[in-house]
Design a protein around this motif. Structure first.
Motif, short mmCIF file in Angstrom:
data_model
loop_
_atom_site.label_atom_id
_atom_site.label_comp_id
_atom_site.label_asym_id
_atom_site.label_seq_id
_atom_site.Cartn_x
_atom_site.Cartn_y
_atom_site.Cartn_z
N GLU A 135 0.80 -1.24 0.00
CA GLU A 135 0.00 0.00 0.00
C GLU A 135 0.83 1.28 0.00
O GLU A 135 0.38 2.32 -0.46
N SER A 199 1.32 -2.18 -4.75
CA SER A 199 0.91 -0.89 -4.16
C SER A 199 0.29 0.01 -5.23
O SER A 199 -0.72 0.68 -4.99
N ASN A 202 -3.19 -1.45 -6.01
CA ASN A 202 -4.14 -1.24 -4.91
C ASN A 202 -4.57 0.22 -4.78
O ASN A 202 -5.73 0.53 -4.53
N ASN A 203 -3.61 1.14 -4.95
CA ASN A 203 -3.93 2.56 -4.85
C ASN A 203 -4.82 3.03 -6.01
O ASN A 203 -5.75 3.82 -5.80
N LYS A 206 -8.37 1.74 -5.59
CA LYS A 206 -9.07 2.44 -4.52
C LYS A 206 -9.45 3.87 -4.89
O LYS A 206 -10.56 4.33 -4.63
N THR A 252 -3.99 9.18 -0.94
CA THR A 252 -3.54 8.12 -0.04
C THR A 252 -2.85 8.71 1.19
O THR A 252 -2.27 9.79 1.12
#
Length: 401
Positions: A135, A199, A202-203, A206, A252
């Motif tokens: 992440e 990462s 996932n970022n 999201k 983030t």
């Protein structure tokens, strides 16, 4: 696992050429038998970097391949963007290509930065490799040399594990605000990123789901030939055109900083370019390029494509003619003494380290009213860079026709 370098090489570099339609991209400018992309490729030729990935566009593809050949880099992957979509889709698409495992550490370089003391840089990368997870994102901060508004800044706080967590980003502040940011131990935001592939995925899932869907389609439908992925245009143009900073970093919370005190510049202005030539002046000075004038002398340091770098030496009480140019603008960086400059109807004193822009057709002159020599680094920028392009209005040495 080795670190996979990804070089972002799609920028146009328009800031240096505001009046030119056929401007050169900054990463390909020949500054004297070297280019910024060449320096970037040299930077990744160490044992702990894996095969590089270069993200670019069709317009620059041949130049990228020329640079790879010149630097004897035979193993590589190129990702060709079919349209400009800024850095967020470029970074995501480069990470999504099939031969990168999910836990792969990726180091994102821009192709147009000048970095010295790479041993310190590489040591910091290795030191933080074990801190990467699915992440977080590491950004690189450079200790500011001056309160400039040319760069963005960020602030940090120490957290568990001796990690510098980024608490806020400050986008290119004015000088007064920049001074305050530096006082609060802010660092320049270099625009380089260090994170794992999972990462990135996932970022984007999201915070930028639409861009993720379209980029994964663009990669899956890409044509692959001679180590080059040609991204699918129909999918890629649907990705939202945003910078990585706006798309991900501003959303983030898991952003950490690697803070460095090393010489660094993006050479994004003629002032920075002149500073670079001033520091490396000895490499460029040749006796045959020194020309004497009644007011002192000038030395031609380097002539590039549509730019010429000179050093002016104005002796005490020396004064250049009041003049203008039809075909070139000029940037002056004072490196010694106090220069009294006339620019149209204004008179300005510039001290060492200060810069002034002389636009096309502006009436100007410089004089040295002091007792010590004045030195100025000059960048002439334009289509004709000859002494014949001088229209004189006044001259104490009798050179007005």
């Amino acid at each position: 696992m080795k670190i996979r370098p990804v070089i972002l090489c799609g920028g146009a570099g328009t800031r240096l050429w505001p009046n030119s339609k056929n401007h050169q991209a900054k990463q390909f400018i020949d500054f004297g038998n070297w280019t910024l992309l060449g320096k970037t490729l040299e930077r990744i030729k160490t044992s702990f970097y894996d095969v590089p990935i270069i993200s670019t566009n069709k317009r620059y593809l041949n130049k990228v391949k020329q640079h790879l050949r010149k630097n004897k880099i035979n193993k590589y992957k190129i990702v060709v963007e079919p349209a400009k979509r800024n850095t967020a889709p470029a970074i995501l698409s480069s990470a999504l290509i099939k031969d990168i495992p999910d836990n792969q550490p990726l180091m994102f370089f821009t192709a147009d930065h000048l970095i010295d003391k790479m041993s310190i840089f590489n040591k910091a990368i290795n030191k933080n490799k074990s801190k990467l997870n699915k992440e977080n994102i590491f950004v690189f901060g450079i200790k500011p040399k001056s309160p400039t508004s040319d760069y963005g800044y960020f602030l940090t706080k120490k957290i568990k594990g001796n990690i510098n967590k980024v608490t806020s980003f400050i986008e290119k502040p004015k000088e007064a605000k920049a001074k305050q940011v530096i006082k609060n131990k802010g660092y320049w935001n270099s625009g380089m990123f260090y994170l794992r592939k999972d990462s990135i995925i996932n970022n984007f899932k999201k915070y930028q789901a639409k861009t993720y869907r379209n980029c994964i389609n663009a990669v899956n439908k890409a044509k692959y030939k001679a180590n080059t992925y040609y991204l699918n245009k129909a999918s890629f143009i649907k990705a939202t055109a945003k910078s990585f900073d706006y798309a991900i970093l501003e959303k983030t919370k898991q952003i950490n900083a690697i803070k460095l005190d090393i010489p660094w510049s993006d050479l994004g202005s003629w002032k920075e370019i002149l500073n670079m030539y001033d520091k490396n002046k000895k490499k460029y000075i040749k006796k045959k390029n020194v020309y004497y004038r009644p007011w002192g002398k000038y030395t031609n340091l380097f002539e590039g494509k549509e730019f010429l770098i000179k050093e002016l030496y104005v002796k005490p009480k020396g004064i250049l003619s009041l003049q203008k140019h039809h075909h070139r603008a000029e940037h002056w960086l004072v490196t010694q003494g106090n220069a009294k400059i006339t620019l149209n109807k204004d008179t300005i004193i510039k001290k060492p380290g200060e810069h002034i822009f002389i636009p096309l057709e502006a009436i100007h002159r410089v004089q040295n009213s002091g007792k010590k020599p004045v030195k100025i680094l000059e960048a002439q920028v334009g289509s004709i860079l000859k002494e014949t392009d001088i229209v004189r209005y006044q001259d104490i040495y009798g050179r007005v026709k």
